[in-house]
Design an enzyme around this catalytic site. Structure first.
Site, PDB file in Angstrom:
ATOM      1  N   SER A 107     -41.729 104.325 -20.975  1.00  0.00           N
ATOM      2  CA  SER A 107     -42.135 103.174 -21.797  1.00  0.00           C
ATOM      3  C   SER A 107     -42.963 102.196 -20.981  1.00  0.00           C
ATOM      4  O   SER A 107     -43.939 101.616 -21.465  1.00  0.00           O
ATOM      5  CB  SER A 107     -40.907 102.430 -22.320  1.00  0.00           C
ATOM      6  OG  SER A 107     -40.075 103.316 -22.998  1.00  0.00           O
ATOM      7  N   SER A 150     -32.219 101.425 -18.637  1.00  0.00           N
ATOM      8  CA  SER A 150     -31.914 102.856 -18.714  1.00  0.00           C
ATOM      9  C   SER A 150     -30.547 103.102 -18.102  1.00  0.00           C
ATOM     10  O   SER A 150     -30.198 102.470 -17.103  1.00  0.00           O
ATOM     11  CB  SER A 150     -32.960 103.653 -17.918  1.00  0.00           C
ATOM     12  OG  SER A 150     -32.523 104.980 -17.755  1.00  0.00           O
ATOM     13  N   ILE A 151     -29.786 104.015 -18.692  1.00  0.00           N
ATOM     14  CA  ILE A 151     -28.475 104.305 -18.069  1.00  0.00           C
ATOM     15  C   ILE A 151     -28.640 105.219 -16.857  1.00  0.00           C
ATOM     16  O   ILE A 151     -27.735 105.367 -16.058  1.00  0.00           O
ATOM     17  CB  ILE A 151     -27.472 104.958 -19.061  1.00  0.00           C
ATOM     18  CG1 ILE A 151     -27.999 106.299 -19.585  1.00  0.00           C
ATOM     19  CG2 ILE A 151     -27.108 104.008 -20.176  1.00  0.00           C
ATOM     20  CD1 ILE A 151     -26.913 107.172 -20.199  1.00  0.00           C
ATOM     21  N   ASP A 152     -29.805 105.854 -16.715  1.00  0.00           N
ATOM     22  CA  ASP A 152     -29.969 106.911 -15.710  1.00  0.00           C
ATOM     23  C   ASP A 152     -30.100 106.397 -14.269  1.00  0.00           C
ATOM     24  O   ASP A 152     -29.905 107.151 -13.333  1.00  0.00           O
ATOM     25  CB  ASP A 152     -31.213 107.760 -16.037  1.00  0.00           C
ATOM     26  CG  ASP A 152     -31.120 108.411 -17.410  1.00  0.00           C
ATOM     27  OD1 ASP A 152     -29.986 108.558 -17.911  1.00  0.00           O
ATOM     28  OD2 ASP A 152     -32.171 108.768 -17.976  1.00  0.00           O
ATOM     29  N   GLU A 250     -26.482 116.578 -16.093  1.00  0.00           N
ATOM     30  CA  GLU A 250     -27.141 117.448 -17.085  1.00  0.00           C
ATOM     31  C   GLU A 250     -28.395 118.128 -16.523  1.00  0.00           C
ATOM     32  O   GLU A 250     -28.815 119.153 -17.021  1.00  0.00           O
ATOM     33  CB  GLU A 250     -27.466 116.682 -18.372  1.00  0.00           C
ATOM     34  CG  GLU A 250     -28.453 115.537 -18.167  1.00  0.00           C
ATOM     35  CD  GLU A 250     -28.760 114.789 -19.460  1.00  0.00           C
ATOM     36  OE1 GLU A 250     -28.418 115.257 -20.548  1.00  0.00           O
ATOM     37  OE2 GLU A 250     -29.380 113.705 -19.362  1.00  0.00           O
ATOM     38  N   HIS A 286     -23.192 110.724 -25.820  1.00  0.00           N
ATOM     39  CA  HIS A 286     -23.689 109.355 -26.030  1.00  0.00           C
ATOM     40  C   HIS A 286     -22.637 108.253 -25.913  1.00  0.00           C
ATOM     41  O   HIS A 286     -23.005 107.080 -25.985  1.00  0.00           O
ATOM     42  CB  HIS A 286     -24.430 109.279 -27.369  1.00  0.00           C
ATOM     43  CG  HIS A 286     -25.750 110.007 -27.309  1.00  0.00           C
ATOM     44  ND1 HIS A 286     -25.826 111.376 -27.339  1.00  0.00           N
ATOM     45  CD2 HIS A 286     -27.021 109.559 -27.166  1.00  0.00           C
ATOM     46  CE1 HIS A 286     -27.097 111.739 -27.240  1.00  0.00           C
ATOM     47  NE2 HIS A 286     -27.841 110.662 -27.130  1.00  0.00           N
TER      48      HIS A 286
END
Ligand code: F6P
Length: 368
Positions: A107, A150-152, A250, A286
Site C-alpha cells: 500500500s 501490518s500484523i506481519d 505460513e 484470522h
C-alpha cells in the site's frame, strides 16, 4: 485551511483505529481539516461519499476498537493509471493535498508512486478536460506520509509495525489454551501462524511460549530437519514433557524451496515407527488479525499518528516521502522508498535461497 486525507489500506491490523484517531485529532488541533477516505484506495478512486470530513468527536472510543472503522480494501483499479487519475481528480475536488496512509509495504509503495506521478496526473486531467487549470493550480505538490500497519512486522527500517504485538499476544494466548488440552492428552500440536513471507510472528511466538520447534522462512532448517525435530522432541519427552508444540510460519519452506506443511510435520510426529505422538493441527487464521489492539499497539499508533501529521506540516516539495517508524523506542521518520527496497530485498534473498542475507536483513541472526 489545509486539508489532510487519511486512509487505511491492505490487510487490517489492530491499532489502525488508534492511528486514525491520532491523525484526526492532531490535524484538527493544528488548525487543519481532516478527511477520512473509506475503503482505502477504492474510496479514493470512487470519491463522493467515500471521502468524509471528520470532526474531533467522531473518533471517540476508537482506541479500543479492533480492525479499521473506515474500512480497507486491496484495490486493483489503483494499480492502473486510469484508477490513479480518478484518485487524483477526487483529491483535487475535495481540496486534499496531503495523504496519510496506514498500510503494509504494498500500500505504501502505491502511495509513493502516486506522489511521483502527481504532476503528470494533474496535467492529464487538465488536458482531457476533467479539471480546469484553475482547479489544479493550488495542488502542485502532493504530500504523502506512511504509517506501517501490518500484523506481519515485515517492513524494514522499523522495529515494529502497528498491530504486530497484538497478533503476537493473541498467538501466545491461543497457544496457552492449546497447551492445556495438549498436556491433558499428552498430545502434539502443529500450529500454523500468519506472517506471509516473514517469520517474525512464528519466531517470537516460539520464544514467548517455549515451543519445541519453530519453522520460519528466513531460516529453513538443515537438510536433516526431520531427524533434528524428532530427536529434539524425543529428548523433551524423555524429560517428562507431556505436550509438544511446533509453530510453523505460513511461509515456511525447506532449503530447496519446498513448502513445509503442517500435514508433513503431523505425519512425522504421528509416525508409528517413530515418536507415534497423537498429533493435531491448528491453523490460527484470522483470530490473529482481528480483535482489540494491545497497549503497545495503541501507544505506537497514537505517537506515530501525531508524528505523521507533523511530517505533513513540515514537508517541503523536496522532502522524500517519509514513513513513521519506531527505532529503539524512539518515533522516527524514515525515507519510505529505501524501506520498501530493503523489504523487497529480503523477499528476493529468500527466493534466491540466500538465507544469510535474509536473516541479516531481518535482524534474526540471534536465533542460531
Ligand atoms: O499481511 C497480513 C496477513 O494477515 C498475512 O499474515 C496473511 O498472509 C494475509 O494477510 C492474509 O490475507 P487475507 O486476509 O486476504 O486472506
Amino acid at each position: 485551511k489545509r486539508r489532510i486525507g487519511m486512509m487505511t489500506s491492505g490487510g487490517d491490523s489492530p491499532g489502525m483505529n488508534g492511528a486514525i484517531r491520532a491523525v484526526v485529532r492532531t490535524a484538527i488541533d493544528a488548525g487543519c481539516e481532516v478527511y477520512c477516505i473509506y475503503e482505502g484506495y477504492e474510496g479514493l478512486v470512487k470519491g463522493k461519499d467515500f471521502i468524509r470530513k471528520f470532526e474531533w468527536p467522531f473518533v471517540r472510543g476508537w482506541l479500543s476498537e479492533g480492525g479499521t472503522l473506515i474500512g480497507t480494501a486491496r484495490c486493483m483499479e489503483f494499480y492502473e493509471r486510469p484508477g490513479r487519475l480518478l484518485g487524483a481528480k477526487n483529491m483535487v475536488l475535495n481540496g486534499i493535498d496531503a495523504l496519510i496512509i496506514c498500510g503494509g509495504d504494498g500500500s505504501l509503495t502505491g502511495a509513493d508512486k502516486f506522489r511521483a506521478e502527481w504532476p503528470g496526473l494533474l496535467e492529464e486531467l487538465v488536458q482531457t478536460g476533467e479539471l480546469t487549470a484553475e482547479q489544479t493550480k493550488p495542488f502542485k505538490h502532493l504530500n504523502i506520509v506512511g504509517l506501517v500497519g501490518s500484523i506481519d512486522n515485515d517492513m524494514s527500517g522499523t522495529d515494529a509495525t502497528i498491530g504486530c504485538y497484538s497478533a503476537l499476544g493473541r498467538i501466545c494466548e491461543m497457544v496457552d489454551y492449546i497447551e492445556a488440552t495438549a498436556s491433558s492428552h499428552s498430545r502434539a500440536f502443529v500450529i500454523e501462524v500468519m506472517g506471509r513471507h516473514c517469520g517474525w510472528l512464528a519466531l517470537m511466538a516460539g520464544v514467548a511460549t517455549g515451543a519445541d520447534f519453530v519453522f520460519i522462512p528466513e531460516k529453513p532448517r538443515a537438510e536433516n530437519w526431520k531427524e533434528e525435530m524428532c530427536g529434539l522432541i524425543a529428548e523433551h519427552r524423555k524429560f517428562g514433557k507431556r505436550k509438544t508444540i511446533v509453530i510453523v510460519a505460513e511461509g515456511a519452506h525447506d532449503q530447496d524451496g519446498g513448502k513445509i506443511t503442517c500435514e508433513m510435520i503431523k505425519d512425522l510426529l504421528a509416525d508409528k515407527k517413530g515418536l507415534a505422538l497423537d498429533t493435531r493441527i491448528t491453523t490460527l487464521g484470522h483470530v490473529q488479525r482481528g480483535g482489540t489492539a494491545c497497549a503497545y499497539d495503541r501507544m505506537i499508533a497514537t505517537l506515530q499518528g501525531v508524528e505523521a501529521v507533523k511530517a505533513v506540516l513540515d514537508a517541503t516539495p523536496d522532502t522524500p516521502t517519509p514513513f513513521i517508524a519506531i527505532n529503539e523506542n524512539k518515533i522516527t521518520r524514515k525515507p519510505l522508498v529505501q524501506a520498501v527496497i530493503d523489504t523487497k530485498e529480503v523477499a528476493k534473498a529468500i527466493e534466491a535461497r540466500d538465507f544469510k542475507k535474509a536473516m541479516g536483513l531481518r535482524d534474526t541472526e540471534f536465533i542460531d
